[in-house]
Design a protein around this motif. Structure first.
Motif, PDB file in Angstrom:
ATOM      1  N   LYS A  55      41.626  39.898  38.802  1.00 44.08           N
ATOM      2  CA  LYS A  55      40.912  40.475  39.675  1.00 44.08           C
ATOM      3  C   LYS A  55      39.423  40.425  39.264  1.00 44.08           C
ATOM      4  O   LYS A  55      39.312  41.155  38.527  1.00 44.08           O
ATOM      5  CB  LYS A  55      41.275  41.983  40.405  1.00 44.08           C
ATOM      6  N   THR A  57      35.303  40.505  39.523  1.00 45.02           N
ATOM      7  CA  THR A  57      34.249  41.459  40.274  1.00 45.02           C
ATOM      8  C   THR A  57      33.594  40.225  40.984  1.00 45.02           C
ATOM      9  O   THR A  57      33.867  39.085  40.809  1.00 45.02           O
ATOM     10  CB  THR A  57      33.347  42.104  39.455  1.00 45.02           C
ATOM     11  N   LEU A  58      32.526  40.755  42.065  1.00 45.80           N
ATOM     12  CA  LEU A  58      32.066  39.747  42.901  1.00 45.80           C
ATOM     13  C   LEU A  58      31.033  38.892  41.956  1.00 45.80           C
ATOM     14  O   LEU A  58      31.088  37.790  42.260  1.00 45.80           O
ATOM     15  CB  LEU A  58      31.324  40.658  44.098  1.00 45.80           C
ATOM     16  N   GLU A  59      30.476  39.781  40.981  1.00 45.61           N
ATOM     17  CA  GLU A  59      29.339  39.131  40.187  1.00 45.61           C
ATOM     18  C   GLU A  59      30.093  37.941  39.152  1.00 45.61           C
ATOM     19  O   GLU A  59      29.779  36.867  38.962  1.00 45.61           O
ATOM     20  CB  GLU A  59      28.811  39.887  39.062  1.00 45.61           C
ATOM     21  N   GLU A  60      31.507  38.209  38.968  1.00 47.75           N
ATOM     22  CA  GLU A  60      32.160  37.233  38.020  1.00 47.75           C
ATOM     23  C   GLU A  60      32.528  35.840  39.077  1.00 47.75           C
ATOM     24  O   GLU A  60      32.810  34.923  38.535  1.00 47.75           O
ATOM     25  CB  GLU A  60      33.432  37.806  37.421  1.00 47.75           C
ATOM     26  N   LYS A  93      34.297  38.902  49.114  1.00 47.84           N
ATOM     27  CA  LYS A  93      33.638  40.349  49.432  1.00 47.84           C
ATOM     28  C   LYS A  93      34.967  40.930  50.404  1.00 47.84           C
ATOM     29  O   LYS A  93      35.064  42.030  50.098  1.00 47.84           O
ATOM     30  CB  LYS A  93      32.374  40.264  49.763  1.00 47.84           C
ATOM     31  N   LEU A  96      38.014  41.780  48.342  1.00 42.62           N
ATOM     32  CA  LEU A  96      37.764  42.794  47.533  1.00 42.62           C
ATOM     33  C   LEU A  96      37.873  44.174  48.314  1.00 42.62           C
ATOM     34  O   LEU A  96      38.501  45.113  48.086  1.00 42.62           O
ATOM     35  CB  LEU A  96      36.501  42.920  46.743  1.00 42.62           C
TER      36      LEU A  96
END
Length: 120
Positions: A55, A57-60, A93, A96
């Protein structure tokens, strides 16, 4: 192959996306990478890319190339308008957010209604 940014720049072929030192540049065009390496913006490393089953992150997720973003969304069963980076980021997003909230959306939330007349 992982490519690290060693000098900040804006990538004209990715909607003027800002890359800062330490970011991972996703390879979409080998010749472009060669050029950016020769100009001192990128450095090729032997680091492995994160597994798509993890999973992110949004940044990744935003660091992934458009093709990789679309593949990841598809593998997660996320369908929607993924025609540009902002829409793909919004889809991820939402994913998530739904994962953090847990399984919801069902009208039966487990509450027992006590205001209903019952013959039992």
């Amino acid at each position: 192959m992982a490519v690290k940014v060693i000098k900040a720049f804006r990538e004209r072929y990715q909607d003027m996306r800002l890359y800062t030192i330490g970011d991972t540049y996703r390879v979409e065009d080998e010749k472009r990478v060669e050029y950016l390496v020769s100009q001192g913006f990128l450095e090729i490393t032997n680091e492995a890319a994160p597994a798509s089953s993890e999973k992110l992150t949004l940044e990744e997720f935003t660091d992934l190339s458009a093709v990789d973003q679309k593949k990841l969304l598809t593998s997660l069963g996320i369908h929607g308008d993924d025609s540009n980076a902002q829409k793909r980021e919004e889809l991820y997003k939402q994913y998530l957010g739904s994962e953090a909230a847990g399984p919801t959306g069902s009208e039966n939330d487990g509450d027992v209604k006590t205001d209903v007349d019952s013959d039992t």
